[in-house]
Design a protein around this motif. Structure first.
Motif, short mmCIF file in Angstrom:
data_model
loop_
_atom_site.label_atom_id
_atom_site.label_comp_id
_atom_site.label_asym_id
_atom_site.label_seq_id
_atom_site.Cartn_x
_atom_site.Cartn_y
_atom_site.Cartn_z
N GLY A 242 -15.93 4.82 -4.19
CA GLY A 242 -14.72 5.66 -4.22
C GLY A 242 -13.80 5.28 -3.08
O GLY A 242 -14.21 4.61 -2.13
N ALA A 243 -12.54 5.72 -3.19
CA ALA A 243 -11.55 5.37 -2.16
C ALA A 243 -11.67 6.27 -0.94
O ALA A 243 -11.32 5.87 0.15
N ASN A 244 -12.15 7.51 -1.14
CA ASN A 244 -12.10 8.53 -0.09
C ASN A 244 -10.67 8.67 0.44
O ASN A 244 -10.42 8.55 1.65
N GLN A 245 -9.75 8.91 -0.48
CA GLN A 245 -8.35 9.14 -0.09
C GLN A 245 -8.29 10.30 0.90
O GLN A 245 -8.88 11.36 0.66
N ASP A 246 -7.56 10.10 2.01
CA ASP A 246 -7.47 11.13 3.03
C ASP A 246 -6.03 11.16 3.55
O ASP A 246 -5.60 10.19 4.18
N PRO A 247 -5.27 12.20 3.29
CA PRO A 247 -5.66 13.44 2.62
C PRO A 247 -5.89 13.24 1.12
O PRO A 247 -5.40 12.26 0.54
N TRP A 295 -18.37 -3.41 1.74
CA TRP A 295 -17.23 -3.18 0.83
C TRP A 295 -16.28 -2.16 1.43
O TRP A 295 -16.72 -1.17 2.03
N GLN A 296 -14.99 -2.41 1.28
CA GLN A 296 -14.04 -1.33 1.56
C GLN A 296 -12.83 -1.44 0.65
O GLN A 296 -12.42 -2.54 0.27
N PRO A 297 -12.27 -0.29 0.28
CA PRO A 297 -11.16 -0.28 -0.69
C PRO A 297 -9.81 -0.38 -0.01
O PRO A 297 -9.67 -0.10 1.17
N GLU A 298 -8.81 -0.74 -0.83
CA GLU A 298 -7.41 -0.67 -0.42
C GLU A 298 -6.98 0.78 -0.56
O GLU A 298 -7.15 1.37 -1.61
N LEU A 299 -6.44 1.36 0.52
CA LEU A 299 -6.18 2.81 0.47
C LEU A 299 -4.75 3.20 0.13
O LEU A 299 -4.45 4.36 -0.08
N ASP A 300 -3.87 2.19 0.07
CA ASP A 300 -2.46 2.49 -0.08
C ASP A 300 -2.15 2.88 -1.54
O ASP A 300 -1.79 2.04 -2.37
N LEU A 301 -2.29 4.18 -1.83
CA LEU A 301 -2.10 4.64 -3.22
C LEU A 301 -0.65 4.45 -3.66
O LEU A 301 -0.39 4.03 -4.79
N ARG A 302 0.28 4.72 -2.78
CA ARG A 302 1.70 4.56 -3.13
C ARG A 302 1.99 3.09 -3.50
O ARG A 302 2.61 2.80 -4.52
N GLY A 303 1.49 2.18 -2.66
CA GLY A 303 1.70 0.74 -2.93
C GLY A 303 1.02 0.33 -4.24
O GLY A 303 1.59 -0.42 -5.04
N GLY A 304 -0.20 0.84 -4.45
CA GLY A 304 -0.93 0.52 -5.68
C GLY A 304 -0.20 1.05 -6.90
O GLY A 304 -0.16 0.42 -7.96
N MET A 305 0.39 2.24 -6.75
CA MET A 305 1.09 2.85 -7.88
C MET A 305 2.39 2.09 -8.17
O MET A 305 2.77 1.92 -9.33
N GLU A 306 3.05 1.59 -7.11
CA GLU A 306 4.28 0.82 -7.34
C GLU A 306 3.96 -0.45 -8.13
O GLU A 306 4.65 -0.82 -9.08
N LYS A 307 2.85 -1.09 -7.74
CA LYS A 307 2.44 -2.32 -8.44
C LYS A 307 2.09 -2.01 -9.90
O LYS A 307 2.49 -2.72 -10.83
N THR A 308 1.35 -0.92 -10.07
CA THR A 308 0.91 -0.54 -11.42
C THR A 308 2.11 -0.17 -12.28
O THR A 308 2.22 -0.58 -13.44
#
Ligand code: NAD
Ligand code: DAU
Length: 341
Positions: A242-247, A295-308
């Motif tokens: 999981g990403a463990n998005q924080d917040p 392992w560690q995830p990319e946490l930048d949800l905004r950046g990931g959403m822009e790409k998506t």
């Protein structure tokens, strides 16, 4: 290394196959997929000509077929499943038990009989822990409390895979990942549904006030974790991913982000109630075990959403045929009345 991948024409399986072929020049892939409504060969159009890729249309519940296919592979990765929670709460629940439980049994049994040394990775979900009270983070030993027929069937599959390790010493590993987002996701799931609806200036149906929390992870990060588990995971173990998005990110915030990324107004948000019985409030997992493997995830949800969002904007050729077919019927049946009220 020859790998049997099931469900490879779906969202995550296709990302996994592309990544495996790209990262390991010695690897070859045999993709077994039934091509249900969610399976789409177009998801792998870029690899289908590769001499290291082979596709077989067929069912993971077919013991004879699976026995033949498994006989000359080194590893099995089982993605094949009915994967949509909303469909599992309808009269289609039996299909979830058939594929997600019996299908997994067939895959395990065929592997035990014909390729007992092969590593078997059962791709599972964090939904097996059920709704998690804040601020809890279930680890792999936490009691399972699945709420939907989908997650209950996936929990049964996890147990079967682990039981085949205990009783037959099969080299099984179970992963449990949080919500994925990215390209090629069938638009019944919230991210592509909202992106495509918003691109088309159609309402986005937000369930139950949008207070629910999911832990959004890029599909590529999930696939990298699975490749790592094939190499370095321990037999008989479970690994949360999981990403463990924080917040943490409630659905309303995710929806606002999607609309903002596309430059669309919040007036597109249409609140709807009652479309997801037993709607889980929060998912979250303790990911220390997989992180300890490096392992560690990319946490930048905004950046990931822009790409998506960019991908869905550019790939009308991918989603328009889906939206004009059986999907339209599903959409009308599931959302029709709620969106009119
Ligand atoms: P998906 O619905 O996009 O793809 C499922 C694929 O399985 C399709 O290609 C379909 O044709 C195939 N399939 C279905 N029944 C089959 C059968 N009987 N025999 C052979 N093939 C069959 O699903 P997804 O989102 O890519 O999920 C893949 C796996 O990952 C599932 O097991 C799911 O439970 C798990 N998972 C998904 C997520 C997520 O966020 N999407 C998160 C964690 C775990
Ligand atoms: O947590 C991992 C799971 O993530 C996977 O095991 C499942 O296969 C995958 O489908 C996903 O399950 P969810 O039920 O969390 O995903 P979905 O996209 O269907 O819904 C995410 C959230 O968005 C959930 O709280 C319900 C809400 N939602 C969903 C839809 C389809 C809406 O508000 N509106 C919608 O139209």
């Amino acid at each position: 290394m020859r790998v049997l991948v099931t469900g490879g024409c779906g969202f995550i399986g296709s990302c996994f196959i592309r990544m495996l072929l790209d990262e390991d020049s010695e690897a070859s892939v045999l993709n077994l997929d039934l091509l249900t409504y969610a399976g789409n060969p177009a998801n792998l159009a870029d690899v289908e000509a590769s001499p290291r890729y082979e596709f077989v249309q067929g069912d993971i519940r077919d013991l004879e077929l699976v026995s033949r296919l498994v006989a000359d592979v080194d590893q099995v990765v089982n993605f094949a499943a009915e994967s949509h929670v909303d469909r599992s709460t309808s009269e289609r629940a039996g299909q979830f038990v058939d594929t997600n439980v019996y299908g997994v049994y067939v895959m395990l049994e065929a592997t035990r009989r014909h390729r007992p040394k092969a590593r078997f990775l059962q791709v599972g979900t964090d939904e097996v822990y059920g709704s998690v009270d804040w601020p809890g983070f279930p680890d792999e030993q936490t009691l399972l409390r699945p709420s939907s027929p989908y997650s209950a069937a996936k929990a049964a599959a996890d147990h079967l895979a682990l039981a085949f390790h205990e009783t037959h010493d099969l080299d099984t590993i179970v992963s449990r990942c949080t919500n994925n987002y990215g390209p090629y996701q069938y638009p019944e799931k919230v991210v592509p549904l909202f992106l495509i609806n918003a691109i088309e200036d159609e309402p986005v149906p937000l369930y139950d006030g949008g207070t629910q929390v999911r832990d959004w992870l890029r599909v590529e990060d999930h696939c990298r974790a699975l490749l790592l588990l094939l190499r370095s995971g321990e037999a008989g173990q479970i690994y949360n991913i999981g990403a463990n998005q924080d917040p943490e990110v409630p659905n309303l915030e995710l929806t606002r982000m999607i609309l903002d990324v596309l430059g669309k107004p919040e007036s597109l948000i249409q609140p709807v109630e009652g479309l997801r019985p037993g709607h889980d409030q929060r998912y979250a997992v303790d990911t220390s075990r997989i992180r300890a493997l490096g392992w560690q995830p990319e946490l930048d949800l905004r950046g990931g959403m822009e790409k998506t969002a960019g991908w869905y904007r550019e790939r009308r050729d991918w989603w328009e045929p889906i939206r004009s077919g059986a999907y339209r019927e599903y959409y009308e049946k599931h959302y029709g009345a709620a969106l009119k009220s």
